[in-house]
Design a protein around this motif. Structure first.
Motif, mmCIF file in Angstrom:
data_model
loop_
_atom_site.group_PDB
_atom_site.id
_atom_site.type_symbol
_atom_site.label_atom_id
_atom_site.label_comp_id
_atom_site.label_asym_id
_atom_site.label_seq_id
_atom_site.Cartn_x
_atom_site.Cartn_y
_atom_site.Cartn_z
ATOM 1 N N ARG A 39 -9.356 30.625 -28.196
ATOM 2 C CA ARG A 39 -9.086 30.426 -26.769
ATOM 3 C C ARG A 39 -9.780 29.159 -26.259
ATOM 4 O O ARG A 39 -9.229 28.416 -25.437
ATOM 5 C CB ARG A 39 -9.563 31.644 -25.966
ATOM 6 C CG ARG A 39 -8.676 32.859 -26.145
ATOM 7 C CD ARG A 39 -9.263 34.099 -25.476
ATOM 8 N NE ARG A 39 -8.367 35.232 -25.608
ATOM 9 C CZ ARG A 39 -7.349 35.474 -24.791
ATOM 10 N NH1 ARG A 39 -7.143 34.694 -23.752
ATOM 11 N NH2 ARG A 39 -6.554 36.499 -24.996
ATOM 12 N N ARG A 108 -7.601 26.214 -37.787
ATOM 13 C CA ARG A 108 -8.145 27.393 -38.462
ATOM 14 C C ARG A 108 -9.257 27.012 -39.437
ATOM 15 O O ARG A 108 -10.281 27.685 -39.517
ATOM 16 C CB ARG A 108 -7.041 28.160 -39.196
ATOM 17 C CG ARG A 108 -5.912 28.639 -38.305
ATOM 18 C CD ARG A 108 -5.145 29.801 -38.916
ATOM 19 N NE ARG A 108 -5.943 31.019 -38.935
ATOM 20 C CZ ARG A 108 -6.057 31.847 -37.900
ATOM 21 N NH1 ARG A 108 -5.420 31.617 -36.776
ATOM 22 N NH2 ARG A 108 -6.815 32.920 -37.997
ATOM 23 N N ASP A 182 1.510 36.164 -34.241
ATOM 24 C CA ASP A 182 0.312 36.267 -35.097
ATOM 25 C C ASP A 182 0.659 36.849 -36.477
ATOM 26 O O ASP A 182 0.073 36.471 -37.489
ATOM 27 C CB ASP A 182 -0.763 37.135 -34.428
ATOM 28 C CG ASP A 182 -1.432 36.423 -33.260
ATOM 29 O OD1 ASP A 182 -1.341 35.179 -33.173
ATOM 30 O OD2 ASP A 182 -2.053 37.113 -32.414
HETATM 31 O O1 C5P Z 1 -8.598 38.316 -29.671
HETATM 32 P P1 C5P Z 1 -7.821 37.482 -28.675
HETATM 33 O O2 C5P Z 1 -6.612 38.206 -28.156
HETATM 34 O O3 C5P Z 1 -8.669 36.892 -27.617
HETATM 35 O O4 C5P Z 1 -7.285 36.268 -29.559
HETATM 36 C C1 C5P Z 1 -6.473 35.268 -29.007
HETATM 37 C C2 C5P Z 1 -5.574 34.669 -30.076
HETATM 38 O O5 C5P Z 1 -6.351 33.939 -31.011
HETATM 39 C C3 C5P Z 1 -4.772 35.649 -30.924
HETATM 40 O O6 C5P Z 1 -3.544 36.029 -30.320
HETATM 41 C C4 C5P Z 1 -4.537 34.867 -32.201
HETATM 42 O O7 C5P Z 1 -3.409 34.013 -32.056
HETATM 43 C C5 C5P Z 1 -5.766 33.990 -32.302
HETATM 44 N N1 C5P Z 1 -6.737 34.510 -33.246
HETATM 45 C C6 C5P Z 1 -6.541 34.229 -34.581
HETATM 46 N N2 C5P Z 1 -7.455 34.606 -35.507
HETATM 47 C C7 C5P Z 1 -8.556 35.285 -35.143
HETATM 48 C C8 C5P Z 1 -8.774 35.604 -33.786
HETATM 49 C C9 C5P Z 1 -7.821 35.218 -32.858
HETATM 50 O O8 C5P Z 1 -5.542 33.631 -34.946
HETATM 51 N N3 C5P Z 1 -9.456 35.620 -36.076
#
Ligand code: C5P
Length: 221
Positions: A39, A108, A182
């Protein structure tokens, strides 16, 4: 008994962060919200005028970001290059693009490196989408937390403040859309690790989920 690492993954709004924070509190561990990091990158991209499809510029941007997660009064304070962005990263504007931002490899790579470094010393509870499968494949406890999309939308609906009010049905659609994106991305998609314990929180209270996870931890420490 030694300190362990706990990985909590699952779709949006399943209650991961609330549960992870409480588990960490009970164990005297550090809680790390990896979604907050993605975020923060999304928020920075908006500020820099970078579109969520621009992998190259996002890759450059992420190298200039200093993201710090610090324990705060209400869970966790998120700092981005010295600015407190704790609430700024929770807006709908950020939520609607974060999944696309998180799909890019350079983004990432950078965040996973940061996350692994934070987990080195053990004694952490980390939540996200790819913690058990990719970031910390050796985590002693892995949980995949799920709940029906209806219940997840309802929980989010009750969290949203007046000026950000969104119809429940629209929230449900947006959550389902974020799950899909996701789950379908090429790099580290949202998927349940083979050795993760699946917990369905649809009909469980937060405290019940916390108790289940603490039981899992007890068998490992
Ligand atoms: O957990 P939250 O809903 O705040 O995460 C926001 C976005 O960050 C997720 O929808 C996902 O796209 C990405 N995310 C991810 N890998 C993680 C944590 C979050 O890709 N380990």
């Amino acid at each position: 008994s030694g300190r362990i690492n706990v990985a909590i993954d699952g779709p949006a709004g399943a209650g991961k962060s609330t549960v992870a924070r409480k588990v960490a509190e009970q164990l005297g561990y550090i809680y790390i919200d990896t979604g907050a990091m993605y975020r923060a990158v999304a928020y920075a991209a908006i500020g820099a005028g970078i579109t969520p499809d621009d992998s190259d510029r996002l890759g450059q941007l992420v190298q200039t970001l200093k993201i710090v997660l610090a324990p705060g009064d209400e869970g966790q304070t998120v700092w981005l290059n010295g600015e407190n962005v704790t609430s700024a990263i929770r807006t709908r504007e950020v939520t609607l693009i974060v999944s696309q931002i998180a799909s890019h490899e350079p983004v990432r790579l950078k965040l996973v490196e940061l996350q692994r470094g934070l987990a080195d010393a053990k004694g952490i509870v980390m939540d996200g989408r790819d913690i058990g499968t990719h970031v910390l494949p050796n985590a002693e406890v892995k949980v995949f937390l799920v709940a029906s999309v209806k219940v997840r939308a309802l929980r989010r609906f009750q969290e949203l403040s007046g000026n950000e009010a969104v119809p429940l049905q629209q929230l449900e659609q947006e959550i389902a859309e974020r799950d899909r994106s996701d789950e379908r991305r090429e790099i580290s998609p949202l998927i349940c690790a083979k050795d993760a314990e699946v917990i369905d929180s649809t009909e469980l209270s937060i405290d019940q989920v916390v108790a289940l996870i603490l039981d899992l931890c007890r068998t490992k420490t």
